[in-house]
Design an enzyme around this catalytic site. Structure first.
Site, PDB file in Angstrom:
ATOM      1  N   CYS A   1       0.835  -1.193   0.000  1.00 16.19           N
ATOM      2  CA  CYS A   1       0.000   0.000   0.000  1.00 16.19           C
ATOM      3  C   CYS A   1       0.878   1.253   0.000  1.00 16.19           C
ATOM      4  O   CYS A   1       1.920   1.278   0.643  1.00 16.19           O
ATOM      5  CB  CYS A   1      -0.938   0.090   1.199  1.00 16.19           C
ATOM      6  SG  CYS A   1      -2.038  -1.305   1.354  1.00 16.19           S
TER       7      CYS A   1
ATOM      8  N   ARG B   1       3.718  -0.397  -4.879  1.00 13.82           N
ATOM      9  CA  ARG B   1       3.446  -0.933  -3.539  1.00 13.82           C
ATOM     10  C   ARG B   1       2.083  -1.617  -3.454  1.00 13.82           C
ATOM     11  O   ARG B   1       1.741  -2.217  -2.446  1.00 13.82           O
ATOM     12  CB  ARG B   1       3.483   0.202  -2.507  1.00 13.82           C
ATOM     13  CG  ARG B   1       4.781   0.943  -2.453  1.00 13.82           C
ATOM     14  CD  ARG B   1       4.713   2.060  -1.446  1.00 13.82           C
ATOM     15  NE  ARG B   1       4.666   1.541  -0.096  1.00 13.82           N
ATOM     16  CZ  ARG B   1       5.730   1.273   0.642  1.00 13.82           C
ATOM     17  NH1 ARG B   1       6.930   1.483   0.151  1.00 13.82           N
ATOM     18  NH2 ARG B   1       5.607   0.795   1.854  1.00 13.82           N
TER      19      ARG B   1
ATOM     20  N   TRP C   1      -2.900  -2.647  -1.638  1.00 15.44           N
ATOM     21  CA  TRP C   1      -2.613  -4.072  -1.858  1.00 15.44           C
ATOM     22  C   TRP C   1      -3.397  -4.789  -0.777  1.00 15.44           C
ATOM     23  O   TRP C   1      -3.084  -4.681   0.409  1.00 15.44           O
ATOM     24  CB  TRP C   1      -1.108  -4.327  -1.720  1.00 15.44           C
ATOM     25  CG  TRP C   1      -0.711  -5.735  -2.034  1.00 15.44           C
ATOM     26  CD1 TRP C   1      -0.385  -6.231  -3.262  1.00 15.44           C
ATOM     27  CD2 TRP C   1      -0.571  -6.830  -1.111  1.00 15.44           C
ATOM     28  NE1 TRP C   1      -0.059  -7.569  -3.158  1.00 15.44           N
ATOM     29  CE2 TRP C   1      -0.173  -7.962  -1.850  1.00 15.44           C
ATOM     30  CE3 TRP C   1      -0.762  -6.973   0.255  1.00 15.44           C
ATOM     31  CZ2 TRP C   1       0.054  -9.212  -1.272  1.00 15.44           C
ATOM     32  CZ3 TRP C   1      -0.543  -8.216   0.840  1.00 15.44           C
ATOM     33  CH2 TRP C   1      -0.135  -9.311   0.074  1.00 15.44           C
TER      34      TRP C   1
ATOM     35  N   ASN D   1      -1.527   1.705   5.875  1.00 19.25           N
ATOM     36  CA  ASN D   1      -0.686   0.626   5.331  1.00 19.25           C
ATOM     37  C   ASN D   1      -0.262  -0.211   6.532  1.00 19.25           C
ATOM     38  O   ASN D   1       0.265   0.325   7.499  1.00 19.25           O
ATOM     39  CB  ASN D   1       0.522   1.265   4.635  1.00 19.25           C
ATOM     40  CG  ASN D   1       1.595   0.263   4.278  1.00 19.25           C
ATOM     41  OD1 ASN D   1       1.320  -0.918   4.119  1.00 19.25           O
ATOM     42  ND2 ASN D   1       2.816   0.745   4.141  1.00 19.25           N
ATOM     43  N   GLY D   2      -0.505  -1.521   6.475  1.00 20.42           N
ATOM     44  CA  GLY D   2      -0.135  -2.383   7.608  1.00 20.42           C
ATOM     45  C   GLY D   2      -1.290  -3.294   7.958  1.00 20.42           C
ATOM     46  O   GLY D   2      -2.236  -3.439   7.171  1.00 20.42           O
TER      47      GLY D   2
ATOM     48  N   GLU E   1      16.337 -17.996  -9.103  1.00 23.84           N
ATOM     49  CA  GLU E   1      15.992 -16.616  -9.427  1.00 23.84           C
ATOM     50  C   GLU E   1      15.334 -16.532 -10.814  1.00 23.84           C
ATOM     51  O   GLU E   1      14.360 -15.799 -11.004  1.00 23.84           O
ATOM     52  CB  GLU E   1      17.256 -15.734  -9.341  1.00 23.84           C
ATOM     53  CG  GLU E   1      17.100 -14.291  -9.754  1.00 23.84           C
ATOM     54  CD  GLU E   1      16.053 -13.507  -8.960  1.00 23.84           C
ATOM     55  OE1 GLU E   1      15.507 -14.012  -7.984  1.00 23.84           O
ATOM     56  OE2 GLU E   1      15.773 -12.372  -9.380  1.00 23.84           O
TER      57      GLU E   1
ATOM     58  N   LYS F   1      11.613 -15.090 -11.490  1.00 24.39           N
ATOM     59  CA  LYS F   1      11.347 -13.971 -12.408  1.00 24.39           C
ATOM     60  C   LYS F   1      10.257 -14.358 -13.389  1.00 24.39           C
ATOM     61  O   LYS F   1       9.356 -13.576 -13.671  1.00 24.39           O
ATOM     62  CB  LYS F   1      12.602 -13.594 -13.218  1.00 24.39           C
ATOM     63  CG  LYS F   1      13.667 -12.794 -12.553  1.00 24.39           C
ATOM     64  CD  LYS F   1      13.315 -11.384 -12.183  1.00 24.39           C
ATOM     65  CE  LYS F   1      12.663 -11.286 -10.850  1.00 24.39           C
ATOM     66  NZ  LYS F   1      13.469 -11.283  -9.657  1.00 24.39           N
TER      67      LYS F   1
ATOM     68  N   GLU G   1       6.677 -14.768 -11.607  1.00 29.74           N
ATOM     69  CA  GLU G   1       6.022 -13.581 -11.050  1.00 29.74           C
ATOM     70  C   GLU G   1       5.518 -12.617 -12.116  1.00 29.74           C
ATOM     71  O   GLU G   1       4.519 -11.951 -11.905  1.00 29.74           O
ATOM     72  CB  GLU G   1       6.915 -12.860 -10.033  1.00 29.74           C
ATOM     73  CG  GLU G   1       8.137 -12.209 -10.603  1.00 29.74           C
ATOM     74  CD  GLU G   1       9.000 -11.549  -9.534  1.00 29.74           C
ATOM     75  OE1 GLU G   1       8.466 -11.022  -8.565  1.00 29.74           O
ATOM     76  OE2 GLU G   1      10.233 -11.554  -9.702  1.00 29.74           O
TER      77      GLU G   1
ATOM     78  N   LYS H   1       5.766  -4.341  -4.425  1.00 29.92           N
ATOM     79  CA  LYS H   1       7.232  -4.287  -4.360  1.00 29.92           C
ATOM     80  C   LYS H   1       7.745  -4.356  -2.932  1.00 29.92           C
ATOM     81  O   LYS H   1       8.742  -4.997  -2.654  1.00 29.92           O
ATOM     82  CB  LYS H   1       7.696  -2.996  -5.019  1.00 29.92           C
ATOM     83  CG  LYS H   1       9.191  -2.824  -5.024  1.00 29.92           C
ATOM     84  CD  LYS H   1       9.747  -3.060  -6.390  1.00 29.92           C
ATOM     85  CE  LYS H   1      11.238  -3.132  -6.415  1.00 29.92           C
ATOM     86  NZ  LYS H   1      11.711  -4.360  -7.033  1.00 29.92           N
TER      87      LYS H   1
HETATM   88  C1  F6R Z   1      11.045 -10.664  -6.730  1.00 27.90           C
HETATM   89  C2  F6R Z   1      10.987  -9.665  -5.694  1.00 27.90           C
HETATM   90  C3  F6R Z   1      10.675 -10.103  -4.308  1.00 27.90           C
HETATM   91  C4  F6R Z   1      11.599  -9.365  -3.333  1.00 27.90           C
HETATM   92  C5  F6R Z   1      11.198  -9.688  -1.885  1.00 27.90           C
HETATM   93  C6  F6R Z   1      12.140  -9.046  -0.892  1.00 27.90           C
HETATM   94  O1  F6R Z   1      11.361 -10.103  -7.955  1.00 27.90           O
HETATM   95  O2  F6R Z   1      11.164  -8.508  -5.936  1.00 27.90           O
HETATM   96  O3  F6R Z   1      10.799 -11.472  -4.168  1.00 27.90           O
HETATM   97  O4  F6R Z   1      12.909  -9.739  -3.587  1.00 27.90           O
HETATM   98  O5  F6R Z   1       9.900  -9.254  -1.657  1.00 27.90           O
HETATM   99  O6  F6R Z   1      12.126  -7.670  -1.020  1.00 27.90           O
HETATM  100  P1  F6R Z   1      13.273  -6.769  -0.424  1.00 27.90           P
HETATM  101  O7  F6R Z   1      14.531  -7.106  -1.137  1.00 27.90           O
HETATM  102  O8  F6R Z   1      12.825  -5.382  -0.651  1.00 27.90           O
HETATM  103  O9  F6R Z   1      13.372  -7.121   1.034  1.00 27.90           O
END
Ligand code: F6R
Length: 611
Positions: free
Chosen positions: A2, A27, A73, A99-100, A484, A488, A491, A606
């Site tokens: 969010c 977000r 979200w 948010n939360g 990875e 990718k 997702e 994100k």
């Molecule tokens: C995948 C992706 C997520 C983040 C995960 C951790 O492409 O972006 O799997 O890697 O949510 O996020 P951070 O690195 O911000 O803690």
């Protein structure tokens, strides 16, 4: 998760808020809304992206210079018009964006219902709106005291912004566990979940910490705890620029960010990797270097892509520094009884620096006496501020939800840390260090060479656009890259994909292989090459379709592959920085072909600030 934007000043609040929400859409993007306080409390909200809200505001504008907005979200309650924020109580006196997660929302809701509150949606946030209203009705307290009393009853996390019909020149924000910052302008104040909505107006920001709130009026702001203790906050200067958060001619942020890796890997090494001096300087961890060098073991905790770079880190620390390493899912680490104490060092990896599970792991380890080091991208983020020491990856804002440039920058930092430790511990000779330092300095140029093959990857992607499943295989350093690559693809293209250590294939996944199964193999010329070739043969024997990422002189692999993407050679331990690039491109082009929303894939956000 969010995004929140708030504004008080002389501009049209809805313009600032809509623009800001668009920048925060990474977000969350399942619904959006805005409340403007202009004598009336006017709300516009609904299911869908910010563009839909924008269109409805164009048709029916809401004028005013103070307001709050939200892009959602969903956690509690499906994405629909009613559950979209802002929320109000029965008298519609307060409007709130949040948010939360309010963990005790059910208990509070039942209590409020007994007192006659009627709920129209299913969100935990609506409970907060009613609670503040009810507190004020009963206590007759002023706006901020009512917010404080209400928040003291809340269990859970929040970043929130509230406007009040009766005080049209005041905006209150509060934080516990979900990021919020203030942008300090000239006669105007901005509020946002991160700096991206603010940067075009001001570079002066104040980060709110947990259990703090800010009361913002047309004359400025005051920060205090929710227990009403005044606090003087430091004003920070943002280093980010507006260009960094725009697409710069690319169709998607993800493609821009993939291409930026030539520069981001260089930026990450700049001033740190000193090839001539045969040294590495990581200023941020200097205060804890002794602790790190003498640690009993290193633990790494992270989520998602950051967890994958942590896995590469495990191989690097063990090989280059001869230190025992355990890599943990941050979410699991927290909920068991981790055996960690002051002899251990925990490294947390997080692009956003706000991931709730990673933050919880950090706090757990600190409580148990361990030294905690952060490797983050977002400057000033909560994780960056709460760790004992850290290294920024300097990748610049990553906006595409699928992480790309953060992965390679994280691996670059981990490589430099492992080399530094290996040297300090006397297990990495000067010659070997030099050889690696040179090889590392050459990585950006090699990434550039791979990116020049983007068209070839685009062609290959056409062959596999409608494949229902994918398997990714790798060994050693490239096993985490296989994970990875699979992440990718799934997702952003919604194709089911699995990454596996190549040798494990015969313990189960081999049953999946038939003539329809694309198998991406990461097979570079290293000590496990022969074994990879055997695995390729096993896939071929079952008619699987081989797509390899390999080196030009790996002629056997090329011969056995239906498609081969070749990458330049480098030291074995640096190959993840190269093998991952074609996998990022492959998932990107497949997602584009499938007309998926590359930068904002369904159900994702994100910054995962809920547990
Ligand atoms: C995948 C992706 C997520 C983040 C995960 C951790 O492409 O972006 O799997 O890697 O949510 O996020 P951070 O690195 O911000 O803690």
């Amino acid at each position: 998760m969010c995004g929140i934007v708030g504004y008080i000043g002389h501009r049209e609040a809805s313009d600032v808020i809509i623009k800001g929400l668009k920048r925060l859409e990474y977000r969350g993007y399942d619904s959006a809304g805005i409340a403007i306080s202009n004598g009336e409390l006017q709300i516009s909200k609904g299911k869908g992206k910010v563009a839909i809200l924008e269109a409805s505001l164009l048709a029916t504008p809401i004028k005013g210079t103070l307001g709050i907005g939200h892009t959602r979200w969903a956690t509690h309650g499906e994405p629909n018009d009613v559950n979209a924020h802002p929320h109000t109580g029965n008298t519609r006196k307060f409007a709130i964006v949040h948010n939360g997660i309010i963990e005790n929302y059910d208990v509070l809701k039942k209590e409020l219902q007994k007192n006659g509150c009627t709920f129209i949606g299913e969100t935990d946030t609506e409970v907060l709106a009613h609670l503040i209203e009810e507190v004020q009705r009963v206590s007759k307290a002023d706006f901020e005291t009512s917010v404080q009393i209400a928040l003291k009853q809340v269990v859970g996390t929040y970043g929130l912004a509230i406007v009040n019909h009766d005080e049209p020149d005041k905006l209150i924000i509060a934080r516990k566990g979900s990021p919020l910052l203030l942008g300090i302008g000239d006669g105007e104040t901005f509020v946002a979940s991160d700096a991206s909505p603010i940067i075009e107006y001001t570079n002066k920001v104040v980060y709110l910490d947990d259990d703090e709130m800010a009361v913002i009026t047309r004359n400025g702001y005051e920060v205090k705890t929710i227990r009403n203790v005044k606090i003087t906050k430091e004003i920070h200067e943002l280093e980010m620029s507006i260009e960094q958060i725009e697409k710069g001619g690319y169709p998607h942020f993800m493609l821009k960010e993939i291409n930026e890796q030539v520069d981001t890997i260089s930026d990450c090494m700049r001033g740190r990797l000193q090839v001539k001096a045969n040294d590495i300087k990581l200023g941020g961890i200097e205060p804890v270097l002794d602790k790190l060098v003498n640690a009993r073991r290193i633990l790494i905790a992270a989520c998602g892509t950051s967890w994958h770079s942590g896995l590469v880190g495990e191989y690097l620390f063990e090989y280059l520094a001869k230190m025992p390493v355990e890599v943990e899912y941050a979410s699991e680490f927290r909920y068991r009884e981790p055996l960690i104490d002051d002899k251990d060092v925990l490294i947390v990896l997080s692009q956003s620096g706000e991931t709730a599970d990673t933050l919880a792991a950090l706090r757990e380890a600190k409580e148990r006496g361990a030294t905690v080091i952060g490797i983050c991208n977002v400057v000033g983020s909560t994780i960056a501020r709460e760790t004992d020491a850290g290294v920024y990856i300097h990748a610049g804002p990553e906006i595409g939800v699928a992480s790309t440039k953060a992965f390679t920058a994280q691996v670059t930092v981990l490589t430099m840390m492992a080399m530094k430790l290996g040297k300090m511990r006397g297990v990495l000779s000067e010659e070997k260090f030099h050889e690696l330092a040179v090889a590392l300095s050459e990585i950006p140029g090699k990434v550039k060479e791979i990116l020049q093959q983007a068209e070839k990857v685009e062609e290959i992607a056409k062959m596999f656009t409608y494949a229902p499943n994918f398997l990714y295989l790798g060994r050693s350093y490239n096993f985490p890259v296989a994970l990875e690559g699979a992440l990718k693809l799934k997702e952003i293209s919604y194709i089911h994909a699995e990454g596996y250590p190549a040798a494990e294939m015969k313990h189960g996944p081999i049953a999946l292989i038939d003539e329809h199964m694309p198998v991406v193999v990461l097979a570079v010329t290293n000590h496990v090459n022969e074994k990879m070739i055997s695995n390729i043969e096993e896939v071929r024997a079952r008619k699987g379709r081989i797509l390899s990422v390999t080196n030009e002189r790996n002629t056997d692999v090329i011969r056995l592959s239906e498609f081969a993407i070749t990458i330049p050679e480098t030291h074995d331990c640096l190959t993840p920085l190269l093998t991952v690039i074609p996998l990022q491109l492959l998932s990107y082009y497949i997602a584009v072909n499938r007309k998926c929303h590359v930068d904002q894939p369904r159900n994702l956000a994100k910054s995962v600030t809920v547990e």
